[in-house]
Design a protein around this motif. Structure first.
Motif, PDB file in Angstrom:
ATOM      1  N   ASN A   3       0.642  -1.185   0.145  1.00  0.00           N
ATOM      2  CA  ASN A   3      -0.099   0.134   0.021  1.00  0.00           C
ATOM      3  C   ASN A   3       1.002   1.235   0.033  1.00  0.00           C
ATOM      4  OD1 ASN A   3      -2.268   1.761   0.225  1.00  0.00           O
ATOM      5  ND2 ASN A   3      -2.091   1.718   2.401  1.00  0.00           N
ATOM      6  N   MET A   4       1.613   1.366  -1.170  1.00  0.00           N
ATOM      7  CA  MET A   4       2.673   2.367  -1.134  1.00  0.00           C
ATOM      8  C   MET A   4       2.035   3.804  -1.506  1.00  0.00           C
ATOM      9  SD  MET A   4       4.613   1.749  -4.783  1.00  0.00           S
ATOM     10  CE  MET A   4       5.425   3.453  -4.556  1.00  0.00           C
ATOM     11  N   ALA A   5       2.579   4.821  -1.110  1.00  0.00           N
ATOM     12  CA  ALA A   5       1.921   6.259  -1.534  1.00  0.00           C
ATOM     13  C   ALA A   5       2.058   6.497  -2.899  1.00  0.00           C
ATOM     14  CB  ALA A   5       2.994   7.470  -0.778  1.00  0.00           C
ATOM     15  N   SER A   6       1.006   7.363  -3.325  1.00  0.00           N
ATOM     16  CA  SER A   6       0.790   7.599  -4.903  1.00  0.00           C
ATOM     17  C   SER A   6       1.981   8.379  -5.413  1.00  0.00           C
ATOM     18  CB  SER A   6      -0.454   8.311  -4.843  1.00  0.00           C
ATOM     19  OG  SER A   6      -0.445   9.690  -4.384  1.00  0.00           O
ATOM     20  N   GLU A   7       1.978   8.297  -6.703  1.00  0.00           N
ATOM     21  CA  GLU A   7       2.965   9.120  -7.362  1.00  0.00           C
ATOM     22  C   GLU A   7       2.876  10.847  -7.020  1.00  0.00           C
ATOM     23  OE1 GLU A   7       4.751   8.929 -11.612  1.00  0.00           O
ATOM     24  OE2 GLU A   7       3.136  10.129 -11.776  1.00  0.00           O
ATOM     25  N   GLU A   8       1.748  11.320  -6.506  1.00  0.00           N
ATOM     26  CA  GLU A   8       1.382  12.720  -6.367  1.00  0.00           C
ATOM     27  C   GLU A   8       2.192  13.059  -4.888  1.00  0.00           C
ATOM     28  OE1 GLU A   8      -0.692  10.573  -7.714  1.00  0.00           O
ATOM     29  OE2 GLU A   8      -1.057  11.563  -9.602  1.00  0.00           O
ATOM     30  N   ASP A   9       1.815  12.019  -3.995  1.00  0.00           N
ATOM     31  CA  ASP A   9       2.584  12.119  -2.842  1.00  0.00           C
ATOM     32  C   ASP A   9       3.897  12.332  -2.784  1.00  0.00           C
ATOM     33  OD1 ASP A   9       0.004  12.095  -1.368  1.00  0.00           O
ATOM     34  OD2 ASP A   9      -0.028  10.104  -1.362  1.00  0.00           O
ATOM     35  N   TYR A  10       4.515  11.311  -3.644  1.00  0.00           N
ATOM     36  CA  TYR A  10       6.163  11.496  -3.673  1.00  0.00           C
ATOM     37  C   TYR A  10       6.532  12.695  -4.194  1.00  0.00           C
ATOM     38  CZ  TYR A  10       7.314   6.494  -2.753  1.00  0.00           C
ATOM     39  OH  TYR A  10       7.601   5.313  -1.881  1.00  0.00           O
ATOM     40  N   VAL A  11       5.799  13.104  -5.024  1.00  0.00           N
ATOM     41  CA  VAL A  11       6.286  14.444  -5.849  1.00  0.00           C
ATOM     42  C   VAL A  11       6.274  15.507  -4.852  1.00  0.00           C
ATOM     43  CG1 VAL A  11       5.791  16.069  -7.634  1.00  0.00           C
ATOM     44  CG2 VAL A  11       5.664  13.726  -8.406  1.00  0.00           C
ATOM     45  N   ALA A  12       5.022  15.662  -3.908  1.00  0.00           N
ATOM     46  CA  ALA A  12       4.786  16.645  -3.022  1.00  0.00           C
ATOM     47  C   ALA A  12       5.859  16.664  -1.767  1.00  0.00           C
ATOM     48  CB  ALA A  12       3.382  16.226  -2.342  1.00  0.00           C
ATOM     49  N   ARG A  13       6.232  15.479  -1.606  1.00  0.00           N
ATOM     50  CA  ARG A  13       7.227  15.139  -0.460  1.00  0.00           C
ATOM     51  C   ARG A  13       8.697  15.796  -1.064  1.00  0.00           C
ATOM     52  NH1 ARG A  13       5.963   8.975   1.428  1.00  0.00           N
ATOM     53  NH2 ARG A  13       4.026   9.340   2.189  1.00  0.00           N
ATOM     54  N   PHE A  14       9.023  15.451  -2.128  1.00  0.00           N
ATOM     55  CA  PHE A  14      10.283  15.894  -2.767  1.00  0.00           C
ATOM     56  C   PHE A  14      10.283  17.327  -2.957  1.00  0.00           C
ATOM     57  CE2 PHE A  14      11.227  11.531  -3.006  1.00  0.00           C
ATOM     58  CZ  PHE A  14      12.637  11.488  -2.930  1.00  0.00           C
ATOM     59  N   GLN A  15       8.985  17.928  -3.361  1.00  0.00           N
ATOM     60  CA  GLN A  15       9.172  19.237  -3.448  1.00  0.00           C
ATOM     61  C   GLN A  15       9.425  20.078  -2.386  1.00  0.00           C
ATOM     62  OE1 GLN A  15       5.812  19.728  -5.918  1.00  0.00           O
ATOM     63  NE2 GLN A  15       6.825  19.809  -7.804  1.00  0.00           N
ATOM     64  N   ALA A  16       8.646  19.694  -1.335  1.00  0.00           N
ATOM     65  CA  ALA A  16       8.808  20.125   0.046  1.00  0.00           C
ATOM     66  C   ALA A  16      10.104  19.931   0.544  1.00  0.00           C
ATOM     67  CB  ALA A  16       7.801  19.534   1.013  1.00  0.00           C
ATOM     68  N   PHE A  17      10.698  19.056   0.331  1.00  0.00           N
ATOM     69  CA  PHE A  17      12.207  18.713   0.612  1.00  0.00           C
ATOM     70  C   PHE A  17      13.172  19.842  -0.062  1.00  0.00           C
ATOM     71  CE2 PHE A  17      16.501  16.792  -0.065  1.00  0.00           C
ATOM     72  CZ  PHE A  17      16.828  16.795   1.236  1.00  0.00           C
ATOM     73  N   VAL A  18      12.903  19.953  -1.206  1.00  0.00           N
ATOM     74  CA  VAL A  18      13.707  20.877  -1.902  1.00  0.00           C
ATOM     75  C   VAL A  18      13.537  22.289  -1.440  1.00  0.00           C
ATOM     76  CG1 VAL A  18      14.103  22.101  -4.079  1.00  0.00           C
ATOM     77  CG2 VAL A  18      13.652  19.431  -4.041  1.00  0.00           C
ATOM     78  N   LEU A  19      12.128  22.686  -1.055  1.00  0.00           N
ATOM     79  CA  LEU A  19      11.800  23.943  -0.694  1.00  0.00           C
ATOM     80  C   LEU A  19      12.553  24.034   0.815  1.00  0.00           C
ATOM     81  CD1 LEU A  19      10.371  26.739  -0.476  1.00  0.00           C
ATOM     82  CD2 LEU A  19       8.452  25.509   0.239  1.00  0.00           C
ATOM     83  N   LYS A  20      12.717  23.173   1.572  1.00  0.00           N
ATOM     84  CA  LYS A  20      13.342  23.165   2.901  1.00  0.00           C
ATOM     85  C   LYS A  20      14.981  23.362   2.769  1.00  0.00           C
ATOM     86  CE  LYS A  20      13.943  20.814   7.187  1.00  0.00           C
ATOM     87  NZ  LYS A  20      13.687  19.326   7.939  1.00  0.00           N
ATOM     88  N   LEU A  21      15.412  22.701   1.720  1.00  0.00           N
ATOM     89  CA  LEU A  21      16.669  22.930   1.496  1.00  0.00           C
ATOM     90  C   LEU A  21      17.066  24.610   0.952  1.00  0.00           C
ATOM     91  CD1 LEU A  21      17.806  19.844  -0.587  1.00  0.00           C
ATOM     92  CD2 LEU A  21      18.353  20.534   1.798  1.00  0.00           C
ATOM     93  N   LYS A  22      15.972  25.196   0.231  1.00  0.00           N
ATOM     94  CA  LYS A  22      16.228  26.497  -0.111  1.00  0.00           C
ATOM     95  C   LYS A  22      16.039  27.507   0.799  1.00  0.00           C
ATOM     96  CE  LYS A  22      17.180  25.441  -4.614  1.00  0.00           C
ATOM     97  NZ  LYS A  22      18.530  25.698  -5.172  1.00  0.00           N
ATOM     98  N   ARG A  23      15.091  27.126   1.661  1.00  0.00           N
ATOM     99  CA  ARG A  23      14.776  28.086   2.912  1.00  0.00           C
ATOM    100  C   ARG A  23      16.045  28.020   3.816  1.00  0.00           C
ATOM    101  NH1 ARG A  23       8.583  26.532   4.782  1.00  0.00           N
ATOM    102  NH2 ARG A  23       7.848  27.957   3.259  1.00  0.00           N
ATOM    103  N   ASN A  24      16.936  27.000   3.946  1.00  0.00           N
ATOM    104  CA  ASN A  24      18.310  27.088   4.650  1.00  0.00           C
ATOM    105  C   ASN A  24      19.082  28.282   4.328  1.00  0.00           C
ATOM    106  OD1 ASN A  24      17.184  24.976   6.533  1.00  0.00           O
ATOM    107  ND2 ASN A  24      18.108  23.503   5.139  1.00  0.00           N
ATOM    108  N   LEU A  25      19.070  28.399   2.835  1.00  0.00           N
ATOM    109  CA  LEU A  25      19.689  29.378   2.425  1.00  0.00           C
ATOM    110  C   LEU A  25      19.153  30.847   2.551  1.00  0.00           C
ATOM    111  CD1 LEU A  25      21.402  27.597  -0.608  1.00  0.00           C
ATOM    112  CD2 LEU A  25      22.426  27.990   1.595  1.00  0.00           C
ATOM    113  N   ASP A  26      17.915  30.743   2.142  1.00  0.00           N
ATOM    114  CA  ASP A  26      17.169  31.929   2.118  1.00  0.00           C
ATOM    115  C   ASP A  26      15.719  31.825   3.062  1.00  0.00           C
ATOM    116  OD1 ASP A  26      15.676  34.347   1.589  1.00  0.00           O
ATOM    117  OD2 ASP A  26      15.536  33.853  -0.295  1.00  0.00           O
ATOM    118  N   PRO A  27      15.925  32.170   4.283  1.00  0.00           N
ATOM    119  CA  PRO A  27      14.751  31.817   4.978  1.00  0.00           C
ATOM    120  C   PRO A  27      13.249  32.715   4.611  1.00  0.00           C
ATOM    121  CG  PRO A  27      16.532  32.723   6.437  1.00  0.00           C
ATOM    122  CD  PRO A  27      16.875  32.824   4.941  1.00  0.00           C
ATOM    123  N   GLU A  28      13.365  33.632   3.699  1.00  0.00           N
ATOM    124  CA  GLU A  28      12.225  34.323   3.340  1.00  0.00           C
ATOM    125  C   GLU A  28      11.740  33.758   2.317  1.00  0.00           C
ATOM    126  OE1 GLU A  28      11.210  36.989   4.916  1.00  0.00           O
ATOM    127  OE2 GLU A  28      13.128  36.768   6.113  1.00  0.00           O
TER     128      GLU A  28
END
Length: 372
Positions: free
Chosen positions: A39-64
């Motif tokens: 019962n694995m997560a959907s492709e949309e869930d995987y995409v949303a998780r990785f986009q959230a991860f990329v955004l978190k990395l960018k916020r480490n450099l630019d908190p705004e």
């Protein structure tokens, strides 16, 4: 001899009248026929998780930062889709059609239900009702009662029986008994025709690449009905053998059945169509045959074999009495006449359960309107 202390006599109306039981309305237990991780997560869930991860990395450099920009958004989407495809391939789900994938994921998430008795008392109720339906099958009734009680004592919910072969002449009620067993337990019943040249594939299924690719009847039933312990009825197993299909490849029903009759292999059955491993060890198997000597030894070694009685006048009378309950519109006098004629015919060796049902259906019909 039949032990009436285990399954009460059919003549007691207080025991044979109900055909539904209180435990039918209980919330059924569930059994994991598929691994939960399917019962694995959907492709949309995987995409949303990785986009959230990329955004978190960018916020480490630019908190705004509050959102991803064009290429960043695309990068997260590519990473998510790639991770999804790799995980699906690891689990063997990448080859499934969309509808098959949804079915597999739901079954992996929820599990399959187990229908049938949970306690010794439930087992006694089911055995009494089954005996009322087919009192001439008393020996197997005693065995089933003990098997169901033993399963309940072991903590196994739902109908749980070892593989069985019912052997007897045509018309003695073998298939009728097997179907009633599943019906009274509240679990699905599927019948497999040995006479079909594709009977082996109906049991095991066919591989992807065949024009008629499909799952076998046991897998299909568990997947579609979401029930872990259906009853599979294989009629006339003594006529089975290796049949050669149009392409010249052998199709052995016996070989296919052996996989399911052994709990250790049924527990890790890989559906050739879906390429997913199912636990089908809770499926109940009832095989029927007309001639004991024609049943392959490998099947007799793996099943409990029961010899059914011939349709003697006494057995025929019990058949009439049991089946008459399905025709409440018939009066006592009519039933008496039917019973007398049926037992008289049975004495000449020309009676069967099918004939008796046909007779009862004929006499229960209202007379046709007269045309003037």
């Amino acid at each position: 001899m039949y032990d009436h202390s285990i399954t009460p006599r059919a003549e007691d109306p207080s025991l044979i009248e109900p055909r539904t039981f209180g435990w039918h309305s209980l919330i059924p237990a569930r059994y994991p026929v598929l691994l939960p991780e399917l019962n694995m997560a959907s492709e949309e869930d995987y995409v949303a998780r990785f986009q959230a991860f990329v955004l978190k990395l960018k916020r480490n450099l630019d908190p705004e930062r509050v959102e991803l920009q064009g290429l960043e958004h695309r990068r997260g989407m590519i990473l998510g889709k790639t991770a999804y495809r790799r995980r699906a391939a690891e689990l063997g789900l990448s080859r499934l059609e969309h509808e098959d994938l949804l079915q597999v994921k739901r079954l992996a998430r929820d599990g399959a239900v187990l229908h049938g008795p949970r306690t010794e008392h439930h087992a006694d109720e089911l055995a009494a009702a089954l005996h009322a339906e087919s009192p001439w099958m008393s020996d197997i009734g005693t065995f089933l009662t003990r098997a169901m009680r033993s399963a309940a004592n072991s903590g196994l919910s739902g109908l749980t029986l070892p593989p069985m072969i019912l052997v007897g002449p045509p018309g003695c009620g073998k298939s009728h008994y097997a179907r009633k067993l599943g019906e009274l337990a509240g679990t699905p019943v599927r019948q497999i025709d040995v006479g079909s040249g594709t009977s082996a594939h109906r049991v095991a299924g066919t591989e992807k690449g065949w024009s008629s690719r499909q799952s076998g009847v046991p897998t299909e039933t568990v997947l579609d009905r979401k029930v872990a312990n259906p009853v599979m009825v294989v009629d006339e197993i003594d006529k089975a053998g290796t049949i050669y299909l149009a392409k010249g490849s052998p199709s052995s029903l016996i070989t296919a059945l052996l996989t399911f009759l052994e709990p250790s292999t049924a527990k890790v059955f890989e559906c050739p169509s879906l390429r997913v491993t199912f636990d089908l060890s809770r499926v109940n198997w009832v095989l029927t045959a007309n001639v004991l000597e024609d049943i392959p030894a490998v099947l007799r070694d793996r099943c409990r074999v029961f010899l059914m009685p011939e349709v003697t006048p006494g057995v025929a009378g019990m058949m009439v009495d049991a089946m008459a309950r399905d025709f409440p519109q018939l009066d006592a006098e009519t039933l008496s006449v039917v019973r007398r004629e049926v037992t008289r015919t049975a004495a000449r060796g020309k009676m069967s359960l099918r004939i008796i049902r046909r007779i009862l259906e004929d006499v229960s019909r209202p007379p046709g309107l007269l045309l003037h």
